[in-house]
Design an enzyme around this catalytic site. Structure first.
Site, PDB file in Angstrom:
ATOM      1  NE  ARG A 168      40.647  33.450  31.777  1.00 56.37           N
ATOM      2  CZ  ARG A 168      40.040  34.435  31.089  1.00 56.37           C
ATOM      3  NH1 ARG A 168      40.551  35.156  30.148  1.00 56.37           N
ATOM      4  NH2 ARG A 168      38.819  34.392  31.206  1.00 56.37           N
ATOM      5  CD  GLU A 183      42.079  30.377  43.147  1.00 58.77           C
ATOM      6  OE1 GLU A 183      42.705  30.530  42.501  1.00 58.77           O
ATOM      7  OE2 GLU A 183      40.822  30.505  43.167  1.00 58.77           O
ATOM      8  CG  ASP A 184      43.079  34.221  41.885  1.00 63.95           C
ATOM      9  OD1 ASP A 184      42.607  33.178  42.542  1.00 63.95           O
ATOM     10  OD2 ASP A 184      42.712  35.132  41.141  1.00 63.95           O
ATOM     11  CE  LYS A 195      38.532  39.633  48.108  1.00 64.29           C
ATOM     12  NZ  LYS A 195      37.768  40.276  47.046  1.00 64.29           N
ATOM     13  CB  VAL A 220      42.535  42.903  45.415  1.00 63.67           C
ATOM     14  CG1 VAL A 220      42.373  43.546  46.726  1.00 63.67           C
ATOM     15  CG2 VAL A 220      42.357  41.570  45.438  1.00 63.67           C
ATOM     16  CG  ASP A 257      40.099  39.348  36.175  1.00 68.11           C
ATOM     17  OD1 ASP A 257      40.099  38.483  37.026  1.00 68.11           O
ATOM     18  OD2 ASP A 257      38.956  39.447  35.516  1.00 68.11           O
ATOM     19  NE  ARG A 317      42.927  37.721  33.701  1.00 68.76           N
ATOM     20  CZ  ARG A 317      42.243  37.261  34.600  1.00 68.76           C
ATOM     21  NH1 ARG A 317      42.860  36.669  35.648  1.00 68.76           N
ATOM     22  NH2 ARG A 317      41.195  36.943  34.103  1.00 68.76           N
TER      23      ARG A 317
HETATM   24  P1  IMP Z   1      35.560  32.032  45.786  1.00 69.82           P
HETATM   25  O1  IMP Z   1      34.949  30.812  45.095  1.00 69.82           O
HETATM   26  O2  IMP Z   1      34.456  32.979  46.361  1.00 69.82           O
HETATM   27  O3  IMP Z   1      36.600  31.807  47.029  1.00 69.82           O
HETATM   28  O4  IMP Z   1      36.245  32.502  44.589  1.00 69.82           O
HETATM   29  C1  IMP Z   1      37.378  32.885  44.479  1.00 69.82           C
HETATM   30  C2  IMP Z   1      37.793  33.409  43.216  1.00 69.82           C
HETATM   31  O5  IMP Z   1      37.007  34.666  43.005  1.00 69.82           O
HETATM   32  C3  IMP Z   1      39.078  33.772  42.962  1.00 69.82           C
HETATM   33  O6  IMP Z   1      39.876  32.712  42.309  1.00 69.82           O
HETATM   34  C4  IMP Z   1      39.132  34.969  42.040  1.00 69.82           C
HETATM   35  O7  IMP Z   1      38.944  34.477  40.788  1.00 69.82           O
HETATM   36  C5  IMP Z   1      37.774  35.628  42.384  1.00 69.82           C
HETATM   37  N1  IMP Z   1      37.723  36.775  43.200  1.00 69.82           N
HETATM   38  C6  IMP Z   1      37.465  36.941  44.474  1.00 69.82           C
HETATM   39  N2  IMP Z   1      37.723  37.898  45.016  1.00 69.82           N
HETATM   40  C7  IMP Z   1      38.160  38.866  44.159  1.00 69.82           C
HETATM   41  C8  IMP Z   1      39.103  40.109  43.920  1.00 69.82           C
HETATM   42  O8  IMP Z   1      38.923  40.891  45.012  1.00 69.82           O
HETATM   43  N3  IMP Z   1      39.458  40.420  42.581  1.00 69.82           N
HETATM   44  C9  IMP Z   1      39.345  39.489  41.650  1.00 69.82           C
HETATM   45  N4  IMP Z   1      38.653  38.449  41.575  1.00 69.82           N
HETATM   46  C10 IMP Z   1      38.341  37.881  42.866  1.00 69.82           C
HETATM   47 MG    MG Z   2      40.000  32.667  40.394  1.00 65.77          MG
END
Ligand code: IMP
Ligand code: MG
Length: 182
Positions: free
Chosen positions: A45, A101-102, A133, A155, A161, A167
């Site tokens: 989301r 993607e966020d 990150k 964050v 969220d 959000r």
């Molecule tokens: P990845 O598979 O570890 O790259 O996950 C990415 C997902 O983790 C993002 O789409 C977010 O939904 C969640 N996520 C990663 N860091 C944060 C954060 O700092 N705050 C909130 N959600 C996060």
């Molecule tokens: Mg996500």
């Protein structure tokens, strides 16, 4: 963890986000200038606010679709399984696709989603993440466009969220936990 009291410190202002989106959209525009229609795929989301601002800044013929993925950690092996909870409504074979993607954190989600989208043989496939990150990366993934690289902080805001809250903040803030006696 969600019980611990915290405050949110602003990290990236709404104004900086808007300015960055304008710059990114000019690059996206150049990359897809000749498209007959760009399928903008938002990852639910967290990307819903970003995608809303992005598409309104993009002067291209577009279609919007959504995908929901969830990743489950396995602490024993530090591996992650990414599952598709909601798939696209439309096929993307032969089409121009931009995945939105966020945050790219460990990289597992986007690594998996990119491979899945690619397996459907789009004509062109690009990715954009509002935040990255890099210090948290476990699998290799770099989005074609990134809004901001940030340090290893948790964050919230602008669609993102913490335990389904915050959000609706118009800016990106970092969560700072307060010291408690217990
Ligand atoms: P990845 O598979 O570890 O790259 O996950 C990415 C997902 O983790 C993002 O789409 C977010 O939904 C969640 N996520 C990663 N860091 C944060 C954060 O700092 N705050 C909130 N959600 C996060
Ligand atoms: Mg996500």
């Amino acid at each position: 963890m969600s019980q611990r009291p915290y405050v949110i410190d602003q990290m990236i202002s709404a104004k900086s986000i808007a300015a960055r989106i304008e710059a990114l959209c000019s690059e996206i525009h150049d990359a897809f200038e000749d498209t007959n229609k760009l399928v903008v795929v938002g990852l639910l989301r967290g990307s819903f606010v970003f995608i809303a601002d992005l598409v309104r800044e993009l002067d291209l013929p577009i279609e919007v679709d959504f995908l929901e993925a969830s990743s489950y950690g396995d602490e024993m092996t530090s591996s992650r399984e990414v599952r598709i909870l909601k798939d696209l409504r439309s096929p993307i074979e032969g089409r121009d696709v931009l995945v939105v993607e966020d945050i790219v954190d460990t990289g597992h989600t986007m690594h998996h989603v990119h491979a899945l989208m690619d397996s459907r043989k789009p004509a062109r496939l690009k990715t954009i993440a509002l935040l990255d990150k890099p210090s948290r990366r476990e699998v290799d993934f770099k989005a074609d466009w990134t809004g901001f690289e940030i340090p290893d902080e948790f964050v919230v805001g602008y669609g993102i969220d913490y335990a389904q809250r915050n959000r609706n903040l118009p800016f990106i803030g970092k969560v700072r936990f307060l010291e408690t006696d217990e």
